[in-house]
Design a protein around this motif. Structure first.
Motif, PDB file in Angstrom:
ATOM      1  N   ASP A   1       0.830  -1.206   0.000  1.00 34.76           N
ATOM      2  CA  ASP A   1       0.000   0.000   0.000  1.00 34.76           C
ATOM      3  C   ASP A   1       0.867   1.259   0.000  1.00 34.76           C
ATOM      4  O   ASP A   1       0.574   2.224  -0.714  1.00 34.76           O
ATOM      5  CB  ASP A   1      -0.934   0.022   1.205  1.00 34.76           C
ATOM      6  CG  ASP A   1      -2.117  -0.921   1.072  1.00 34.76           C
ATOM      7  OD1 ASP A   1      -2.352  -1.428  -0.045  1.00 34.76           O
ATOM      8  OD2 ASP A   1      -2.791  -1.154   2.092  1.00 34.76           O
ATOM      9  N   ALA A   2       1.922   1.245   0.812  1.00 35.19           N
ATOM     10  CA  ALA A   2       2.809   2.403   0.891  1.00 35.19           C
ATOM     11  C   ALA A   2       3.495   2.652  -0.449  1.00 35.19           C
ATOM     12  O   ALA A   2       3.589   3.798  -0.908  1.00 35.19           O
ATOM     13  CB  ALA A   2       3.845   2.208   1.994  1.00 35.19           C
ATOM     14  N   SER A   3       3.940   1.595  -1.094  1.00 36.38           N
ATOM     15  CA  SER A   3       4.589   1.738  -2.407  1.00 36.38           C
ATOM     16  C   SER A   3       3.604   2.259  -3.447  1.00 36.38           C
ATOM     17  O   SER A   3       3.939   3.135  -4.250  1.00 36.38           O
ATOM     18  CB  SER A   3       5.153   0.402  -2.870  1.00 36.38           C
ATOM     19  OG  SER A   3       6.189  -0.016  -2.034  1.00 36.38           O
ATOM     20  N   LEU A   4       2.401   1.727  -3.424  1.00 34.16           N
ATOM     21  CA  LEU A   4       1.374   2.153  -4.362  1.00 34.16           C
ATOM     22  C   LEU A   4       1.009   3.620  -4.129  1.00 34.16           C
ATOM     23  O   LEU A   4       0.890   4.397  -5.082  1.00 34.16           O
ATOM     24  CB  LEU A   4       0.133   1.266  -4.224  1.00 34.16           C
ATOM     25  CG  LEU A   4      -1.010   1.516  -5.187  1.00 34.16           C
ATOM     26  CD1 LEU A   4      -0.556   1.387  -6.630  1.00 34.16           C
ATOM     27  CD2 LEU A   4      -2.147   0.555  -4.894  1.00 34.16           C
TER      28      LEU A   4
ATOM     29  N   GLY B   1       2.217  10.898  -9.305  1.00 35.48           N
ATOM     30  CA  GLY B   1       1.496  11.173 -10.545  1.00 35.48           C
ATOM     31  C   GLY B   1       1.441  10.016 -11.522  1.00 35.48           C
ATOM     32  O   GLY B   1       1.003  10.196 -12.659  1.00 35.48           O
ATOM     33  N   ASP B   2       1.847   8.849 -11.124  1.00 32.48           N
ATOM     34  CA  ASP B   2       1.788   7.675 -12.002  1.00 32.48           C
ATOM     35  C   ASP B   2       0.317   7.321 -12.247  1.00 32.48           C
ATOM     36  O   ASP B   2      -0.379   6.907 -11.317  1.00 32.48           O
ATOM     37  CB  ASP B   2       2.530   6.508 -11.359  1.00 32.48           C
ATOM     38  CG  ASP B   2       2.547   5.251 -12.207  1.00 32.48           C
ATOM     39  OD1 ASP B   2       1.760   5.153 -13.168  1.00 32.48           O
ATOM     40  OD2 ASP B   2       3.349   4.353 -11.892  1.00 32.48           O
ATOM     41  N   PRO B   3      -0.180   7.458 -13.485  1.00 30.72           N
ATOM     42  CA  PRO B   3      -1.605   7.214 -13.741  1.00 30.72           C
ATOM     43  C   PRO B   3      -2.030   5.766 -13.472  1.00 30.72           C
ATOM     44  O   PRO B   3      -3.140   5.524 -13.006  1.00 30.72           O
ATOM     45  CB  PRO B   3      -1.798   7.585 -15.206  1.00 30.72           C
ATOM     46  CG  PRO B   3      -0.437   7.667 -15.791  1.00 30.72           C
ATOM     47  CD  PRO B   3       0.532   7.883 -14.679  1.00 30.72           C
ATOM     48  N   LYS B   4      -1.157   4.801 -13.760  1.00 25.47           N
ATOM     49  CA  LYS B   4      -1.501   3.404 -13.484  1.00 25.47           C
ATOM     50  C   LYS B   4      -1.611   3.162 -11.987  1.00 25.47           C
ATOM     51  O   LYS B   4      -2.498   2.438 -11.534  1.00 25.47           O
ATOM     52  CB  LYS B   4      -0.455   2.464 -14.096  1.00 25.47           C
ATOM     53  CG  LYS B   4      -0.501   2.425 -15.600  1.00 25.47           C
ATOM     54  CD  LYS B   4       0.543   1.482 -16.158  1.00 25.47           C
ATOM     55  CE  LYS B   4       0.505   1.490 -17.676  1.00 25.47           C
ATOM     56  NZ  LYS B   4       1.537   0.628 -18.242  1.00 25.47           N
ATOM     57  N   ALA B   5      -0.739   3.778 -11.214  1.00 23.57           N
ATOM     58  CA  ALA B   5      -0.788   3.634  -9.755  1.00 23.57           C
ATOM     59  C   ALA B   5      -2.037   4.300  -9.201  1.00 23.57           C
ATOM     60  O   ALA B   5      -2.656   3.774  -8.265  1.00 23.57           O
ATOM     61  CB  ALA B   5       0.470   4.219  -9.112  1.00 23.57           C
ATOM     62  N   LEU B   6      -2.408   5.447  -9.753  1.00 26.76           N
ATOM     63  CA  LEU B   6      -3.633   6.125  -9.314  1.00 26.76           C
ATOM     64  C   LEU B   6      -4.852   5.243  -9.550  1.00 26.76           C
ATOM     65  O   LEU B   6      -5.701   5.089  -8.672  1.00 26.76           O
ATOM     66  CB  LEU B   6      -3.810   7.455 -10.058  1.00 26.76           C
ATOM     67  CG  LEU B   6      -2.902   8.593  -9.628  1.00 26.76           C
ATOM     68  CD1 LEU B   6      -2.948   9.719 -10.650  1.00 26.76           C
ATOM     69  CD2 LEU B   6      -3.303   9.081  -8.255  1.00 26.76           C
ATOM     70  N   LYS B   7      -4.932   4.647 -10.741  1.00 22.91           N
ATOM     71  CA  LYS B   7      -6.061   3.784 -11.073  1.00 22.91           C
ATOM     72  C   LYS B   7      -6.082   2.554 -10.171  1.00 22.91           C
ATOM     73  O   LYS B   7      -7.131   2.178  -9.635  1.00 22.91           O
ATOM     74  CB  LYS B   7      -5.996   3.359 -12.535  1.00 22.91           C
ATOM     75  CG  LYS B   7      -7.150   2.485 -12.958  1.00 22.91           C
ATOM     76  CD  LYS B   7      -7.048   2.085 -14.416  1.00 22.91           C
ATOM     77  CE  LYS B   7      -8.235   1.194 -14.742  1.00 22.91           C
ATOM     78  NZ  LYS B   7      -8.055   0.442 -15.947  1.00 22.91           N
ATOM     79  N   LEU B   8      -4.917   1.934  -9.979  1.00 19.40           N
ATOM     80  CA  LEU B   8      -4.840   0.740  -9.134  1.00 19.40           C
ATOM     81  C   LEU B   8      -5.181   1.069  -7.683  1.00 19.40           C
ATOM     82  O   LEU B   8      -5.898   0.306  -7.023  1.00 19.40           O
ATOM     83  CB  LEU B   8      -3.455   0.104  -9.226  1.00 19.40           C
ATOM     84  CG  LEU B   8      -3.259  -1.203  -8.466  1.00 19.40           C
ATOM     85  CD1 LEU B   8      -4.273  -2.251  -8.889  1.00 19.40           C
ATOM     86  CD2 LEU B   8      -1.835  -1.717  -8.667  1.00 19.40           C
ATOM     87  N   ALA B   9      -4.723   2.202  -7.176  1.00 22.98           N
ATOM     88  CA  ALA B   9      -5.040   2.606  -5.807  1.00 22.98           C
ATOM     89  C   ALA B   9      -6.551   2.758  -5.634  1.00 22.98           C
ATOM     90  O   ALA B   9      -7.112   2.326  -4.627  1.00 22.98           O
ATOM     91  CB  ALA B   9      -4.325   3.912  -5.458  1.00 22.98           C
ATOM     92  N   TYR B  10      -7.208   3.355  -6.624  1.00 18.32           N
ATOM     93  CA  TYR B  10      -8.659   3.511  -6.584  1.00 18.32           C
ATOM     94  C   TYR B  10      -9.344   2.145  -6.592  1.00 18.32           C
ATOM     95  O   TYR B  10     -10.265   1.893  -5.804  1.00 18.32           O
ATOM     96  CB  TYR B  10      -9.132   4.358  -7.771  1.00 18.32           C
ATOM     97  CG  TYR B  10     -10.627   4.413  -7.897  1.00 18.32           C
ATOM     98  CD1 TYR B  10     -11.381   5.236  -7.059  1.00 18.32           C
ATOM     99  CD2 TYR B  10     -11.304   3.621  -8.826  1.00 18.32           C
ATOM    100  CE1 TYR B  10     -12.761   5.283  -7.164  1.00 18.32           C
ATOM    101  CE2 TYR B  10     -12.681   3.654  -8.929  1.00 18.32           C
ATOM    102  CZ  TYR B  10     -13.405   4.485  -8.103  1.00 18.32           C
ATOM    103  OH  TYR B  10     -14.777   4.509  -8.198  1.00 18.32           O
ATOM    104  N   GLU B  11      -8.894   1.245  -7.465  1.00 17.60           N
ATOM    105  CA  GLU B  11      -9.499  -0.088  -7.564  1.00 17.60           C
ATOM    106  C   GLU B  11      -9.302  -0.890  -6.277  1.00 17.60           C
ATOM    107  O   GLU B  11     -10.223  -1.578  -5.825  1.00 17.60           O
ATOM    108  CB  GLU B  11      -8.914  -0.839  -8.760  1.00 17.60           C
ATOM    109  CG  GLU B  11      -9.359  -0.270 -10.091  1.00 17.60           C
ATOM    110  CD  GLU B  11      -8.614  -0.856 -11.276  1.00 17.60           C
ATOM    111  OE1 GLU B  11      -7.697  -1.679 -11.086  1.00 17.60           O
ATOM    112  OE2 GLU B  11      -8.959  -0.487 -12.412  1.00 17.60           O
ATOM    113  N   VAL B  12      -8.131  -0.784  -5.677  1.00 13.63           N
ATOM    114  CA  VAL B  12      -7.856  -1.493  -4.421  1.00 13.63           C
ATOM    115  C   VAL B  12      -8.757  -0.958  -3.316  1.00 13.63           C
ATOM    116  O   VAL B  12      -9.345  -1.727  -2.541  1.00 13.63           O
ATOM    117  CB  VAL B  12      -6.363  -1.375  -4.032  1.00 13.63           C
ATOM    118  CG1 VAL B  12      -6.121  -1.817  -2.604  1.00 13.63           C
ATOM    119  CG2 VAL B  12      -5.493  -2.177  -4.994  1.00 13.63           C
TER     120      VAL B  12
END
Length: 107
Positions: free
Chosen positions: A70-73, A80-91
């Motif tokens: 979670d901390a890494s994500l 600003g990593d868009p893939k990380a933003l999307k994955l954080a939202y999904e998680v």
């Protein structure tokens, strides 16, 4: 003939924790550790008992690994990593669904 483990040495617990960090389930850990027969059943019984020290170590290690992920994500998302933003939202959404499912249905 395999002996049945009733106590676990430090090396065994360390190996189990290494597998817990990888997110393996108890049955997968038993397989990776080569446990068979009564030793396997005893291990699975102990790791499934929330009051057993082995289960406490497994869940503590598992939770720490999830927190690290979670901390890494979060760090990636905040940069600003868009893939990380999307994955954080999904998680986050999946955790909300899981919590609601647990609350309503106990699963």
């Amino acid at each position: 003939m395999h002996t049945v483990m009733t106590t676990y040495d430090d090396n065994f617990v360390a190996r189990m924790k290494d597998f817990a960090v990888l997110g393996l389930l108890p049955i997968q850990i038993a397989e990776r550790m080569g446990l068979v027969g009564e030793s396997r059943r005893t291990f699975l019984m102990h790791i499934s008992d929330p009051m057993h020290p082995l289960a406490k170590e497994y869940w503590k290690t598992h939770e720490m690994a999830v927190e690290d992920l979670d901390a890494s994500l979060t760090t990636s998302a905040m940069s600003g990593d868009p893939k990380a933003l999307k994955l954080a939202y999904e998680v986050k959404k999946q955790r909300e669904i899981d919590a609601l499912r647990q609350e309503l249905f106990g699963i």
